[in-house]
Enzyme design. Structure first.
Site, PDB file in Angstrom:
ATOM      1  N   ASP A   1       0.835  -1.192   0.000  1.00  0.00           N
ATOM      2  CA  ASP A   1       0.000   0.000   0.000  1.00  0.00           C
ATOM      3  C   ASP A   1       0.874   1.247   0.000  1.00  0.00           C
ATOM      4  O   ASP A   1       2.092   1.166   0.127  1.00  0.00           O
ATOM      5  CB  ASP A   1      -0.852   0.023   1.276  1.00  0.00           C
ATOM      6  CG  ASP A   1      -1.975  -0.989   1.220  1.00  0.00           C
ATOM      7  OD1 ASP A   1      -2.324  -1.417   0.113  1.00  0.00           O
ATOM      8  OD2 ASP A   1      -2.496  -1.334   2.290  1.00  0.00           O
TER       9      ASP A   1
ATOM     10  N   LYS B   1      -2.605   4.407  -3.277  1.00  0.00           N
ATOM     11  CA  LYS B   1      -2.662   5.771  -3.796  1.00  0.00           C
ATOM     12  C   LYS B   1      -1.309   6.458  -3.640  1.00  0.00           C
ATOM     13  O   LYS B   1      -0.734   6.494  -2.569  1.00  0.00           O
ATOM     14  CB  LYS B   1      -3.680   6.586  -2.997  1.00  0.00           C
ATOM     15  CG  LYS B   1      -5.105   6.451  -3.483  1.00  0.00           C
ATOM     16  CD  LYS B   1      -6.023   7.355  -2.676  1.00  0.00           C
ATOM     17  CE  LYS B   1      -7.447   6.820  -2.721  1.00  0.00           C
ATOM     18  NZ  LYS B   1      -8.321   7.430  -1.720  1.00  0.00           N
TER      19      LYS B   1
ATOM     20  N   MET C   1      -9.819   7.013   9.549  1.00  0.00           N
ATOM     21  CA  MET C   1     -10.080   7.797   8.335  1.00  0.00           C
ATOM     22  C   MET C   1     -11.330   8.657   8.509  1.00  0.00           C
ATOM     23  O   MET C   1     -12.206   8.694   7.638  1.00  0.00           O
ATOM     24  CB  MET C   1     -10.259   6.865   7.135  1.00  0.00           C
ATOM     25  CG  MET C   1      -9.054   5.975   6.900  1.00  0.00           C
ATOM     26  SD  MET C   1      -9.241   4.927   5.433  1.00  0.00           S
ATOM     27  CE  MET C   1     -10.528   3.796   5.950  1.00  0.00           C
TER      28      MET C   1
END
Lengths: 258, 258
Positions: free
Chosen positions: B35, B57, B172
């Protein structure tokens, strides 16, 4: 030089799940106070000449009281030692590390915490159970099955917890499983809700019982699982993802008796 | 020999919080898919000659879709490789590891999971916050602030969660903090309930905002904290146990602006 205390999470017992920082803290400690850890191999990391004290419950020995543990930590640090307080799992999640931190702060002793792998994630993982899963569970509640007096903690609102709908992972819950199941059923959780009991996760004695909320009390009693055990309640417990791999992991024993 | 896939928790970012097993898995891997880890120093453990793919990302790059990640894992194992899927935190707690395990099982690929230190415990610990504490909290719920579509997950009953009374740790959650606070206030949680926002826990950019449920949205906006951040809601967030020690830990920056 003034001493300091490190509150160190040992993880669920398997030495491979010790963090790198925990390992180095053990290697440089002058004094180690440890719980009745299920896996003691990690104590081999302590250097020769350091003092190692078992302070948890052991056969034939009463555990040291929390007050006495605190006093030992403080005395060790005041003597200039690097003190490691090695605790199962994570120190700040059902580890009573907060109480030790309060005592150390009050005594003016520098301390820090090294988080560890909690049995709350390691035990389900060992049984192939994700705590959260897309479309199945977006929340998980960790709760303890008994407080200092051995009772279900009075501050937990089991009714609200039951209705909140996420996964529930209950620590030290085997002895109170009947009460927990009854309260969650009363809150509207279905009797067929999957339940997994993971005993001695990550250790050679690991055993997993797959059952349901309606029958778990009876089945757990029949299976006579060893402790410590984590009880996972919710749809994720029924996913059954586990696939054995040829790797040095303790086998998952299917203890289902029904 | 047939390959296999290890779903490995990397912990919150600090390489010291990598487990011993995760480190050895990285050292023996043929292929690593990772990740967008906040701390990438741990990738130095990968042996020369192994293939390392960033799949999360990154600036200027779209993340690989979950379906494509699954396909890569399966293809790698079928080619006989030892594949490591390195994931932030713990793979089975908001790590989507369950989805990968489902895909691997369906494809007949042997897999195992190596649990990691979750940011759910590491971030509060870095701010001196115990998630459970005698007389203060006997339960903690980990919840995610946004689902795959960036919305508050619809399956979470915030009203029941608010009334359950334990600690809430929201992953998050910065972008949805206003909605979360409103729902918990509507469920009866007091505006003065302590809240701590821990950003980039265990990393050099670590910052902690101490606020309350009533004012957290405004204060978090003002502080412009970096991500990832964990939001801790409940009395434990007000304990303020932290005491600085002379040790190689990232400093806790008080970002309180009010």
């Amino acid at each position: 030089a003034p001493g300091e205390v490190w509150l160190v999470g040992a993880g669920p017992g398997d030495p491979g799940l010790l963090t790198q920082r925990a390992a180095s803290a053990l290697a440089r400690a002058d004094l180690v106070l440890h719980d009745a850890l299920p896996g003691r191999a990690m104590l081999r990391l302590v250097r020769a000449g350091a003092t190692v004290l078992a302070v948890g419950k052991r056969k034939g020995h009463a555990p040291l009281s929390q007050a006495k543990i605190n006093a030992r930590l403080i005395a060790g640090a005041r003597a200039g030692h690097r003190v490691v307080r090695l605790k199962g799992g994570d120190p700040f999640l059902f580890g009573r590390g907060g109480e030790e931190a309060v005592a150390l702060t009050a005594a003016g002793i520098p301390w820090r915490v090294v988080p560890g792998v909690t049995a709350g994630t390691a035990a389900p993982a060992a049984a192939g159970i994700p705590l959260t899963h897309r479309g199945t569970a977006s929340a998980v509640t960790f709760v303890t099955g008994h407080d200092e007096a051995g009772e279900l903690p009075g501050s937990v609102d089991w009714d609200a917890l039951g209705r909140a709908g996420g996964t529930i992972a209950a620590f030290m819950a085997l002895s109170r499983l009947d009460e927990i199941a009854l309260r969650l059923l009363a809150a509207g959780r279905a009797p067929k809700t999957p339940v997994a009991v993971v005993a001695q996760a990550s250790l050679p004695g690991q055993a997993v019982l797959r059952t349901t909320l309606g029958t778990c009390t009876l089945e757990a009693r029949r299976a006579a699982l060893p402790t410590p055990a984590l009880v996972v309640i919710g749809e994720v417990a029924g996913l059954g993802l586990l696939q054995a791999v040829a790797a040095p992991v303790p086998a998952v024993v299917a203890s289902r008796t029904a």
